[in-house]
Structure formats: structure tokens, C-alpha cells
Scaffold this motif. Structure first.
Motif, PDB file in Angstrom:
ATOM      1  N   TYR A   6       0.833  -1.206   0.000  1.00  0.00           N
ATOM      2  CA  TYR A   6       0.000   0.000   0.000  1.00  0.00           C
ATOM      3  C   TYR A   6       0.865   1.252   0.000  1.00  0.00           C
ATOM      4  CZ  TYR A   6      -3.759  -3.154   1.177  1.00  0.00           C
ATOM      5  OH  TYR A   6      -4.671  -4.158   1.167  1.00  0.00           O
ATOM      6  N   SER A  11      -1.134   7.562  -4.990  1.00  0.00           N
ATOM      7  CA  SER A  11      -2.437   8.069  -4.579  1.00  0.00           C
ATOM      8  C   SER A  11      -3.285   8.247  -5.843  1.00  0.00           C
ATOM      9  CB  SER A  11      -2.280   9.421  -3.879  1.00  0.00           C
ATOM     10  OG  SER A  11      -1.957  10.411  -4.833  1.00  0.00           O
ATOM     11  N   ALA A 280      -3.749   3.692  -4.243  1.00  0.00           N
ATOM     12  CA  ALA A 280      -3.950   3.721  -2.792  1.00  0.00           C
ATOM     13  C   ALA A 280      -5.316   4.276  -2.425  1.00  0.00           C
ATOM     14  CB  ALA A 280      -2.835   4.532  -2.140  1.00  0.00           C
ATOM     15  N   VAL A 281      -6.366   3.595  -2.881  1.00  0.00           N
ATOM     16  CA  VAL A 281      -7.710   4.020  -2.503  1.00  0.00           C
ATOM     17  C   VAL A 281      -8.569   2.775  -2.275  1.00  0.00           C
ATOM     18  CG1 VAL A 281      -8.519   4.232  -4.896  1.00  0.00           C
ATOM     19  CG2 VAL A 281      -9.695   5.496  -3.084  1.00  0.00           C
ATOM     20  N   LYS A 285      -8.817  -0.152  -5.121  1.00  0.00           N
ATOM     21  CA  LYS A 285      -7.369  -0.388  -5.188  1.00  0.00           C
ATOM     22  C   LYS A 285      -6.886  -1.039  -6.482  1.00  0.00           C
ATOM     23  CE  LYS A 285      -5.395  -3.494  -2.338  1.00  0.00           C
ATOM     24  NZ  LYS A 285      -4.420  -4.407  -2.979  1.00  0.00           N
ATOM     25  N   MET A 351      -3.641   4.222   2.760  1.00  0.00           N
ATOM     26  CA  MET A 351      -4.734   4.114   1.792  1.00  0.00           C
ATOM     27  C   MET A 351      -5.718   5.257   2.015  1.00  0.00           C
ATOM     28  SD  MET A 351      -4.228   1.406  -0.053  1.00  0.00           S
ATOM     29  CE  MET A 351      -5.737   0.739  -0.760  1.00  0.00           C
ATOM     30  N   GLU A 352      -6.119   5.895   0.922  1.00  0.00           N
ATOM     31  CA  GLU A 352      -7.285   6.774   1.028  1.00  0.00           C
ATOM     32  C   GLU A 352      -8.511   5.879   1.160  1.00  0.00           C
ATOM     33  OE1 GLU A 352      -7.731   9.698  -2.029  1.00  0.00           O
ATOM     34  OE2 GLU A 352      -5.612  10.244  -1.973  1.00  0.00           O
ATOM     35  N   ARG A 392      -4.891   9.758   3.042  1.00  0.00           N
ATOM     36  CA  ARG A 392      -3.973   8.636   3.053  1.00  0.00           C
ATOM     37  C   ARG A 392      -3.182   8.540   4.359  1.00  0.00           C
ATOM     38  NH1 ARG A 392       0.174   7.308  -1.914  1.00  0.00           N
ATOM     39  NH2 ARG A 392       0.617   5.192  -1.221  1.00  0.00           N
TER      40      ARG A 392
END
Lengths: 654, 654
Positions: A6, A11, A280-281, A285, A351-352, A392
Motif C-alpha cells: 500500500y 495516490s 492507494a484508494v 485499489k 490508503m485513502e 492517506r
């Protein structure tokens, strides 16, 4: 190991920037086209729209009456009425008609009378120059810029363009998005048999429908391609054919397996380049961004994950902004408001997150109750009122600390909604539906955290009402003791909603022969429990205690579900042999039911909301015949006393 | 007399209630229908949507890996790795696939390795029951209510319906609105020749296009009928035919004359009843509401006024709410925010008003600048950022007192906009277009009140910048003296926008032989002036004074326009022989131009905004080559120094 992955992911913002930069360098934009005004609604201007004619195009009457030369009327007054010869000094004119040559004013029809000879009109009012005249160019002067590029043409803009003679405005061409569902096990939604679906032999494909709607709402055009199996060669062919058919961008929707996404990467790589693989969401993902070249033309390609929520969020993060980028406009943004989470919302650092929440506006504070976070729970979007984006570097959000949320509904919809927190009951959705039918401004938003959780939320002022069925073991009376214990300082009224039958949900025919709680300790019986704090759990523990049964002996006692329906589903699927729940849940899934006894489900309503129009309407609904009829039909309910005020608690009495 | 009429008119709310009540009593509602999911986007549910299947429909893998029985893995640890036989104890599984019988957990593919024999997998991690499993009904349990009636089906809702197997949801039928344009002089927009339009021989009909777009955006369906002449018999026939063709409601759009509206009333009366004729709202007053019966079927009919803004507002007040009423939902509402009017906004007592305004968010206050109020100025809607509704009993709104406004744009669009108040210049719309192209988040909103008005607005903190060309008669220098006089306490920078040529706008060939200001006093010359406080007016007065000419001798000196373009339009139309304006305005309308001399047009920007990203981008735009090229092409501009900071004023120096 996973965490490291991650931390190295880009992002969404970085990934988007990288993709857009490469697209700017290497991809031909969809460009623009001229469309007739009748087809221009909701298109986006690609050029400044310059007026081709003035509006009005001439000096015209703004009223019905007579056109005159103002100077010739200056002597008119009530004492010195003026006669004007029709056809020479005065001309009948209707609104919108051009003034005859030499005229520069209009006298309203109400202010003139025709002389007996019929040849002259008489007025007692002098006209000033340009009175009741819409002058040439009053609204629009030819050549002026009416609307800027990037503006979406709505009804008002159509009016302005039409008035200015811009009959074929220049608009951005709709980007053509080839949507390619992939996966060997998936079938078009409408073609799957119920049996195959239930057995998991096939998986229904509906992401393409959902994503196409997002695309068309954002001004794109979908070219829905056939489902392509998990095979790199087939994928390469599908992408190539889509490109040759004129796609501006290709959207691959993964099948159900990570394997197929790997094939997507392989296929993209064969035709070009994967720029981003994983973002990173969460959800979202596994999104993939790249470029492919087909017969000398380069076009962007995106791979969306297969889980519906991931797919939606990935498309909202990347594809819709690309459509906006090509239209030189900002993506549609959602209104933002400050909301207060009712519970802490942990988040994975690195992670967002996009946390879907329901909202309730209670005493000027907008409280947020989280919905399930799974990437597969599509109802977490359809039920959501808002999305809280978590940054994040954030390890989570604290309860009771305001955060920004993006609204999915209008503020007035939120303001018209009652938030009920507490125990789940199948009638709550019915109340919501009836409430909306009685008064479209109102609705009921429910969050299920168990009876005790509801009372605690009420105490903290986080909801408008709570649903509760907490049995006091000592007195055998429902809710009063719990209210006295937990709602000190909060005067409430206790309103009866329904008497409902609790019991054991079992497979049809009750194959394990469940009769009462003592059967739960049998070796051949697996139980499915409800969460702590739920009224049903309290009831179970009360029964176990009464019979002196140790819960440690029950297989599955620690396996918890949050609603009656999920308990019934666990039984239906064979995950458990039985669970405690209401009869309506068993009825709904055609399961059998072993009654344990009736219980009382009540609404707890703070007195400060007693006169609230929404609460009044809700009470009207639960006292209505239509409510009683529909609930009775659900099975296991006694609604003869629905809406009765059982008790008023002054907040002091202990 | 007129005022009495207003006081007896019904308010829009009263009129709507009356109409709706009669409709409820006597009109069959459009009802509902089932539509396939692929066609259900943006339709409105008429019934609660109940899940027909659970989602997931089985216990399925949530990860790629191996399916196991959790119990059988409890001994696994890094020190005691566990071997599981593939096909008996462990089963390869992909995300989404159903668990094999007997399995209740998934171990991720990353956490297993295949033994050398290829027949077993080895794991060092114990699985807990239901790990990485999406359980049956985790998202949706069959029979539960997914969505309430009145909900619009968007992309997310499509996902929920599809997942729940609701493939043909029950939605409200789209109400069919027969749109009948009326009027003997009007012709379809695309069929009018430019010449006939310019002479006013015909009037283009475009209300039907605008109103149809409003109707379809509100979930209705338009049946566009032929233009019907001003004749009661023809109108009766047109309404009857529309009803027989299945209209749910008829919308008559008046032609240009009040006469035709009277025919509408007559026609409605012949077929039924006029309930409302005239409503206390401006624009929109002449709206008409009624019911007609055709071959035994009763349907509502509405007459919209002919002026475009009136027509739009009347349809928004009555017809769109009817469509919502039939769909048991509230009409789409606009977001409301508090705005502060920059100027007093008088209002006629007895009439509700809908004042269109532009907005600028300056230092956290949202200022509103009114647009023209005429019912014919359709650009007052296309240019508006918001509408301020003024109540019936209100005599007007004060400047600087916050009022509620209904937003037509998103808050973020408003927040990204720079508000410039002051003198008009043709380059301002160009700057807006270029600014949006450079950065879609930004735009320039301009309000034209003259140079002096701009400086005063700046002093009051009502705008981000002002456009000014105020000549100091004593020094012959632009703007500095006026800034010192009017902007004490407001440090600003003076940024050069352009040098532009001012002069006399005259008809081609200069038929009156205008050479300089001394010609303005001639008997055969009619002048068109600019408003007081405008830089052009200052220039004129300066020139008159220099030559010792008394303005009282100039015909038309008191006839004022607010922009260069309107001055040019006045000349083109023959209303005046000449006026003072910039060369670009004359060029735009192919008029001739007698130069008086160059003048300086500058931007006045408070230093507190100097670092604002929008201002920085604006400066970038006016310093760009594309701006210079485009402005040069407009004629009469020297942009060699555009964007230069000419002077900084500290707010103290006198």
C-alpha cells in the motif's frame, strides 16, 4: 508485507496526473463538433458562443397598445386629452411587433380609448421616449460572447443561444467509451437463470450497466462490447476491435477473479503500456491505467476492478475526470458539508478511503452513521447519503469530531429525513416508504446497531428516535428500565410500534428438531447469534440464564449477525442450523419458525421532537390502516396498538 | 389600477394548490409501468423495490486463494506449517466463486505455497471461520426493501437493483406533456430567414425547445405539436387533438401578443375551466391554469406567457411541480445560500419576484449583483448564478443585508469565480473564456456599473477587482487620482489591461459627417450617451468642458446606455446618429468609427488578493500571447503592455 504494498501505491491524484500527462502527450482528443440546437441539451460548449444576431433584433413593443412618436404626445394630460390619428400618428401594435418607422414609444392599450369616429385614439398620458419598447440589442448585441467554453448547455442556455441565432453551437464531441466486461464465468444480467445464479455457476454482469450510466451522466457515450473471456489473446483482440470501431477510451471491467485482471495487464502491455496498476484508494485499489496503440492510434485504457463499489469508485476517480479533462471543465463535484461521525471510523494508513455513510440532521448537527465498507456491498452506495473521504496519512476518524463529507443527496432531502438508530425491524423500511408517500419531503433513515446502541445514540443526541426491544429481566417489562438507566436527562416518550414473535429460525421441516434454547447446546446444532446490545441477544441470554445454560457450550455463539434477515440467511445457507429472530424474517425466506414468545418493539422519541412535523407524520403513518395491513401480511406481528404512547419519561425519575 | 390587479392575484403557492386539488379530484394520474433495468436510469420508483434474490446468492470467496474448512487449519503456524491435500482439504478458488461444500474460509494465495509434489499446498497461517468469505446475504437478503418509492434510479441504484435481481422495476410512467406553441407571427426557429427576423416580420419560436428541456429534465416526456395560430377554434382543435393523442397535460405557449393569451383562455373555457388567470409572480404573471375535458377524459392545461423568462418561471412554478406531484416526490430543489445584495433591490408590493443575480464570494461573503429584470432578457437566466425570490409583502431588499438565494451553479463554481465590477470592456468575456480553458475551476464574472461604481464596490469589499478607465481631467493620467480619492484604506495594485481607442460610433460612411464633439450640438444629430460614473461619460464631459460646449444643447444627452455594445446597437438601429464608444464595438457591428484618441483601461486589484490563485491565473491569461492575438483581432486595442503592474497604492497616500 501487504502494508508495504500500500505504501508504494500511488495516490489517486498522482495516478490521475500521470495518466493525464501521458494522454495529453500522446492521445488525440475527441475534439468538437457542431450540433443543431434541438440536440444540444446537456452538451458542453467547446468554443465561446458569440451572438450571431441581436435580441431583440429590432425596436419592438413591450406591451400591447399604440406605437407613437413620444414627442408628439408631450401635451397629453387628463385635463388636455390628446387625439392621435390612427395610421398616421398612432399605430396599433402587439407585444413583440416592431415599431413602425418614426415611432419610439408605446402607450398601453389600457391608457387609450378609440374616438367615436373610429379613426383616432385618445390618450390622457404623455409617453416618454422608449417607453414600453424593447430596444434593439437590449438583451443581446450581435457579436458579444454569450457563454464561455466549458459551460454545459441547459434549458436557460438553449434560450440564450436561440435568441442570439446560434443554431448550431460548437460542442465537445462525446467521448466514446468502449466498455468491455471480462471474465469467463460472467453472463449478461438478464440471461442468467436463477438456479445457476444461486449455485454460483454463473455470475451476473451488471457493472457495465452501472458504469455506462455514470459515463453517460458525465457526458460520455458508451459502446458496450461483448463479454470477453479471461484470456490475454481474446482481450487483445477485444481492445483492438474496440479501438478500430472508434473508441476514444477503453474500459475493461475485470471478471470476478484477480487472475483476469492480470490478463488485462498482460493484454494492455502487449498493445502498449500499463502506467498504473493498483492505487492507494479503498474501495478501488486494483484499478489499472494505461495506453494502447492500435494501427497507429494511441488511446487510453482503464481496467476497473470487478467488485461493484470498487469499479464505481475507480471510474469516478479516473475515467469521469478524463471525460471532464477532455471537455476542459472540472468534473462534477458534490456539495460538501461537515458531518459528525457517531462512531470512530478506523482507516488503514497508506490508503485513502471512501466511507459511505447515512446522515441525520439532529438539532443543527449532521450526524454520520457508517455503512458496510466491503467493495461488494453495492447497497452501501445506494443507501448512502454521503461519502467521507479519508486521507492517506490518516489512521482513522474520531467519533464526534466534525469532518468533511461529499453529499449524494440534496441538503433539503437530508433535512427532511428522520434518523432512527437502534434495533433492526423489518417494518422500518416500510415506514420509510409510507412516510415518503404521505409527504415527499420526509423520509426515515435507519441505522442498525442494536437496541442498546440506539438508546446510547439518543443520549448523545445523535438521532431523532431509537427502536428498542430491551427486556428487563427482573420485571419482564420492555424498555422502561433501560430508558431509566441510559437516558437520564433526556425526556422521552415510549411509542409502541408492534408486538412481534421471536423464535428460532430453522430450515423447512425443522430437520434438527429445535424446540427451545436447551437444544442449542446439542453437538449436532450450530447456532448463529446476534450482536451484543441487540434486544434479541438480551432475550437469548435471559432465556439461557433462566434455564441455567452456559453459553460456552453453544456452537456458533460467538458468530454474530446484525439483523434478523442476516440470521435467516445464515440458516438458509446452511451456515447455521438455527438462530433467534422474528417470524417475519423466517417467513420472508420461506423458512420455518419455532416460536419462543411475543416481544414488544417500541420507538423511543425525545419529547423535544414530539411536535416535529416529521415525527407527527411518522406517528400518523404507524397509526394508519395501510401500515397495519402491510405489517400483518409480513407475518408474526400484532399491530393492534401501533402508535400508542405507552409511557412518558421525564428524564429525572430513576 | 394596475396595482389593484396585482393585489387580487393569487400567489404562485395558492394557484398551485388550487390546480393540484382539482387535478387530484378529477384527473387520472399517469400511473406506473415496469421497465427493463437497461432503460430505468433516471426513472422514479413507484413502488418499494424488494430484493428478489440475496447478494451474494451463496457463500463466495472474497479473495483468490484456497478454500478450506477453518477448523482443519487451526494447527498451522510459522513453526508448524500445515500441508493440505488439493482437491480434498484445499480447493483453488477465485474471488467470487462459491465455496465448495464443507469449506468455510479462504486462505489468500499469497499465504500458501504449493508443495514440490504439486498435490498439496502448505500454509503457515491458521484460517478463522468465514475468513475472506462473502457470506450469503451479506449485502442484500431476498425480500428486504432496497429502495423506497419516489427514489430516482441513478447508477448506484441500478447496481443495487441488479444485484437483487430486480430486473424490471416498477416506475412512474413519464407524464406526456403536449407542448403547443401559439401565435400567428411565430415560425420555427430554424425556418426563419435572417432578414425576416431582423425586420420583425416573423418571430422565432424557441420557447418550446427551452420548456421541453425543462420538462424532460424533470422526468416528463414532450410531445411537441405544430405552431397554432391565434384563433380560438384552432386552439380548441389543437388541444383536443393533443388530448386524443394521449397527452397527460397540455402546455400552451402564448404567441407574442396578449391577444393570443386571451384566445387561450377562451379555448380552455370552451373545453373546460380556467382556474387561474394571472399569478402574483414576476416574471411569470400572465400564467394560466385550468382543466379541459376531451371525449370524457379530463386533463390539466397550462398557458405559459410568451416572454421567455416568464415562460420558464411559470413552467418551473406550476408544470414541473405537477410532474413531481404525480411522481409522489418533491420537486428538485436548488441549494440555498445567504447572499448580500450589492445594491438595493426594489420590488413591487403584491408581487413575488424572482431576481436573477450574479455572485462573487469575496472574503467569505457571497455578494449578489442583479441582472436585468425584463421578462424578455433570457440572458438574465443564462448568465445568472442564483435567483433571489422576493416575497409578496416585501417592498424590496436592502443593500448589504443578507438574503436567501437559490443557486443555479454549484458552490464550488461560485467559489472559483472572480467577480469584477466596474466598466464594461469587450475583452472581459474573452478573459473569462481563456481563464476557464487554462483552469476549469476558475471563471470571471463581470458586472457592469461603470468605472466609478467599480471602485466604490471595491471600497465596500464587494468584488475581487474592478475595471476602470477614469481620466483625471487635471493631470490627464488614468485611474490614479480616482483610486486615491475613493480607495483610502484599500491597498491595491493597478494592472494595465489594454490601451483602447475611444471615438464616435457612426453608421457606415459616416452619413452625418461627425468629426468631433462640436458636431454633437448640431440639430440634425441625435446622440446616445453612457451612464454617469462610466469612464466614457467622464471622457465625454472632459472633452465637452475642454471645448466649452454645454451638454444641454446635445439631443439625446440624457438617453443612456450601459455598455459600448448597446451604444453601437443604438446607432445601428437608427435610434441615435452617434455615441461614444470603443472601436471594437463599432467593428463588431460593422459600423464606422471616428477616433477621438486612445485611453487606458486598467484592472484595480486589492493587494490582499495579489497572491490569490485565481488572480495569478488571470494575470497569466492577460499576459499570454493568445490573449494578445485575440484582442488585437477585435480592433482598436493596443495590448503590448497588458498585465503590467503600473502602480501600487498603499491605501494611505492622498
Amino acid at each position: 508485507m501487504e502494508r508495504n504494498v500500500y505504501l508504494t501505491l500511488q495516490s489517486p491524484e498522482e495516478a490521475r496526473q500521470l495518466w493525464f500527462t501521458r494522454i495529453s502527450e500522446r492521445v488525440q482528443e475527441p475534439g468538437s463538433e457542431s450540433v443543431p440546437l434541438e440536440k444540444a441539451a446537456h452538451r458542453v460548449l467547446s468554443q465561446p458562443a458569440e451572438a450571431l444576431r441581436s435580441s431583440p433584433a429590432f425596436h419592438g413593443a413591450a406591451m400591447d397598445g399604440i406605437a407613437v412618436r413620444a414627442e408628439s404626445t408631450f401635451s397629453a394630460s387628463p385635463r388636455t386629452p390628446l387625439s392621435l390619428e390612427i395610421g398616421r400618428e398612432a399605430f396599433w401594435i402587439n407585444t413583440g411587433q416592431p415599431l413602425p418607422k418614426g415611432c419610439d414609444a408605446v402607450i398601453m392599450v389600457e391608457d387609450v380609448r378609440v374616438a367615436e369616429d373610429g379613426k383616432t385614439v385618445i390618450t390622457e398620458k404623455a409617453a416618454f421616449p422608449w417607453q414600453h419598447v424593447r430596444k434593439l440589442g437590449e438583451d443581446i448585441v450581435a457579436t458579444e460572447i454569450l457563454l464561455a467554453p466549458g459551460v454545459e448547455i441547459g434549458a436557460y442556455e438553449l434560450g440564450a443561444l436561440a435568441a442570439a441565432g446560434v443554431l448550431t453551437p460548437s460542442v465537445f464531441r462525446k467521448a466514446k467509451v468502449a466498455v468491455i466486461p471480462t471474465g469467463s464465468e460472467i453472463v449478461p444480467l438478464a440471461q442468467a437463470s436463477e438456479e445457476d445464479l444461486a449455485l454460483g455457476k454463473v455470475l451476473p454482469e451488471f457493472n457495465s450497466l452501472v458504469l455506462s450510466t455514470l459515463i453517460s451522466d458525465a457526458g460520455g457515450e458508451t459502446d458496450l462490447r461483448p463479454i470477453t473471456p479471461d484470456d490475454p489473446k481474446a482481450l487483445v483482440e477485444a481492445i483492438s476491435r474496440a479501438a478500430l470501431d472508434g473508441a476514444d477510451v477503453v474500459l475493461l471491467i475485470a471478471g470476478s477473479s484477480a487472475g483476469s485482471r492480470d490478463f488485462s495487464a498482460e493484454a494492455i502491455q502487449r498493445l502498449g503500456e500499463v502506467l498504473v496498476h493498483g492505487v492507494a484508494v479503498m474501495p478501488g485499489k486494483p484499478a489499472m491505467l494505461g495506453l494502447v496503440s492500435v494501427e497507429g492510434r494511441t488511446l487510453p485504457v482503464m481496467g476497473a476492478p470487478g467488485y461493484p463499489v470498487s469499479a464505481i469508485i475507480a471510474v469516478e476517480e479516473f475515467l469521469l475526470p478524463l471525460l471532464a479533462f477532455w471537455q476542459k471543465r472540472r468534473p462534477k463535484t458534490r456539495e460538501r458539508i461537515d458531518v459528525v461521525p457517531c462512531t470512530p471510523l478506523p482507516s488503514r494508513p497508506g490508503m485513502e478511503e471512501r466511507i459511505r455513510v447515512r446522515l441525520g440532521m439532529v438539532d443543527e448537527t449532521c450526524f454520520a452513521v457508517p455503512l458496510p465498507r466491503g467493495a461488494g456491498t453495492v447497497t452501501s452506495l445506494s443507501r448512502a447519503d454521503a461519502i467521507i473521504p479519508v486521507a492517506r496519512d490518516c489512521e482513522g476518524l474520531d467519533a464526534n469530531v466534525p469532518v468533511r463529507a461529499e453529499l449524494l443527496r440534496s441538503r433539503s432531502q437530508i433535512a427532511g429525513s428522520l434518523l432512527i438508530i437502534g434495533s433492526h425491524d423489518n417494518t422500518l423500511e416500510l415506514i420509510d416508504s409510507l412516510l415518503r408517500q404521505v409527504e415527499p419531503r420526509f423520509s426515515l433513515t435507519s441505522a442498525h446497531v442494536g437496541s442498546l446502541g440506539g438508546l446510547l445514540a439518543l443520549k448523545r443526541g445523535q438521532c431523532h428516535l431509537a427502536g428498542s426491544h430491551l427486556l428487563d429481566e427482573a420485571s419482564g417489562v420492555y424498555n422502561r428500565a433501560a430508558i431509566r438507566e441510559h437516558l437520564k436527562g433526556v425526556p422521552v416518550m415510549l411509542v409502541h410500534l408492534a408486538q412481534r414473535e421471536q423464535g428460532f429460525v430453522v430450515m423447512p421441516g425443522n430437520p434438527k428438531g429445535i424446540k427451545d434454547v436447551s437444544d442449542l447446546v446439542r453437538d449436532d446444532v450450530t447456532f448463529i447469534n446476534r450482536q451484543r446490545g441487540s434486544g434479541t441477544r438480551v432475550l437469548l441470554d435471559y432465556e439461557l440464564q433462566r434455564k441455567g445454560i452456559a453459553f460456552g457450550k453453544i456452537r456458533g455463539y460467538r458468530d454474530e449477525e446484525y439483523t434478523h434477515m442476516n440470521v435467516a440467511a445464515a440458516v438458509l445457507s446452511g451456515r447455521a442450523d438455527t438462530g433467534l429472530g422474528v417470524r417475519a424474517a423466517a417467513c420472508a425466506l420461506h423458512l420455518d419458525f419455532v416460536p419462543l414468545g411475543p416481544e414488544e418493539y417500541d420507538l423511543v422519541i425525545p419529547l423535544r421532537f414530539a411536535e416535529d412535523e416529521r415525527i407527527q407524520t411518522l406517528l400518523e403513518v404507524i397509526r394508519s390502516q395501510v401500515f397495519r395491513d402491510k405489517v400483518t401480511a409480513m407475518g408474526g406481528y400484532d399491530v393492534s396498538a401501533s402508535g400508542e404512547i405507552l409511557w412518558t419519561y421525564d428524564g429525572k425519575e430513576a
